[in-house]
Write an enzyme that holds these catalytic residues in place. Structure first.
Site, PDB file in Angstrom:
ATOM      1  N   TYR A  62      49.016  35.327  34.197  1.00  0.00           N
ATOM      2  CA  TYR A  62      47.580  35.047  34.151  1.00  0.00           C
ATOM      3  C   TYR A  62      46.938  35.571  32.868  1.00  0.00           C
ATOM      4  CZ  TYR A  62      43.350  33.630  36.680  1.00  0.00           C
ATOM      5  OH  TYR A  62      42.219  32.982  37.101  1.00  0.00           O
ATOM      6  N   LYS A 114      38.371  36.958  33.955  1.00  0.00           N
ATOM      7  CA  LYS A 114      37.881  37.108  35.325  1.00  0.00           C
ATOM      8  C   LYS A 114      37.344  38.520  35.563  1.00  0.00           C
ATOM      9  CE  LYS A 114      38.662  33.003  37.075  1.00  0.00           C
ATOM     10  NZ  LYS A 114      37.536  32.111  37.452  1.00  0.00           N
TER      11      LYS A 114
END
Length: 253
Positions: free
Chosen positions: A153, A160
């Site tokens: 990720y 995020k």
């Protein structure tokens, strides 16, 4: 009477009918809301998907990196609805070099793109919609748990984390306008966005086993229900919150 009866909701990020944003828009309509969508790039594609909703909504063009689009958003959305009661931020993007194990090699230019589109846009979208939210309302963003470093990720995880922090500051500053700001941290789902993440199969294989309630990677409805609940009047004193909808996986050791 649905829980969004009479409310006007702007939903961003509808790309396919398998997306979380589509599920939110569909459920919002079923619960009585009038919905407006935004689209980026191939507007004809978004308009085609919009026709699959119970009541085909208008589609307004929005590139969150385009200042003119943001400056005129309230006016253009206002042509379809007199005001807004809720906004759904379902926008995220990172260049391929920022994902898939390239963390140490990713250039600042690509990191900046990920942060602009995935993090800063939460603030810029909320501010762009502010003129239409004079009666208060709810802003809901879609998140993926940023409390851990996930495989593959990479910089999207950093974006995020920034989104989670941004939501708390927005909750602080928009409270004076009667606006609540919350995030829904969904478990992994087989969306178009997920398919763009190299190594996404690792999540597919491990998440259902980790989640004590189990997890269906092809079902966005539980996430959509959480978003619609936060858009409704049933959370009048909740702001700055991250609501996990992931089968309980985030709480497991």
């Amino acid at each position: 009477m649905g829980i969004l009866e009479g409310k006007r909701i702007l939903v961003t990020g509808v790309l396919t009918d398998s997306s979380i944003a589509y599920a939110v828009a569909k459920l919002a309509q079923e619960e009585g809301a009038q919905v407006v969508l935004t689209g980026f790039g191939r507007l004809s594609l978004v308009e085609r998907i919009a026709k699959r909703l119970p009541e085909p909504p208008p589609v307004v063009e929005l590139d969150v990196q385009n200042t003119e689009h943001l400056d005129t958003l309230a006016e253009r959305v206002g042509e379809h609805v007199g005001a807004l009661d809720g906004v759904v931020h379902s926008i995220g993007f990172a260049p391929q070099s920022a994902l898939g194990g390239n963390f140490l090699q990713t250039s600042w230019e690509d990191v900046a793109t990920a942060m602009h589109v995935s993090t800063y846009s939460f603030k810029s979208l909320a501010v762009a919609c502010l003129p239409l939210m004079k009666g208060g309302g709810s802003v809901v963003g879609l998140d993926f748990d940023a409390s851990k470093a996930w495989p593959v990720y990479d910089w999207m995880g950093v974006a995020k984390a920034g989104l989670e922090s941004c939501s708390r500051y927005l909750a602080r500053d928009l409270a004076a306008h009667g606006i609540r700001v919350n995030l829904v941290a969904a478990g992994p789902l087989r969306t178009m966005a997920a398919k763009s993440i190299p190594g996404f199969k690792d999540f597919e294989e491990s998440w259902p086993a980790r989640a004590p309630l189990g997890w269906d990677l092809s079902d966005p409805v539980p996430t959509a229900k959480a978003c619609v609940a936060l858009l409704s009047d049933w959370f009048p004193a909740t702001s700055g919150e991250i609501l996990h909808v992931d089968g309980g996986a985030h709480a497991m050791g």
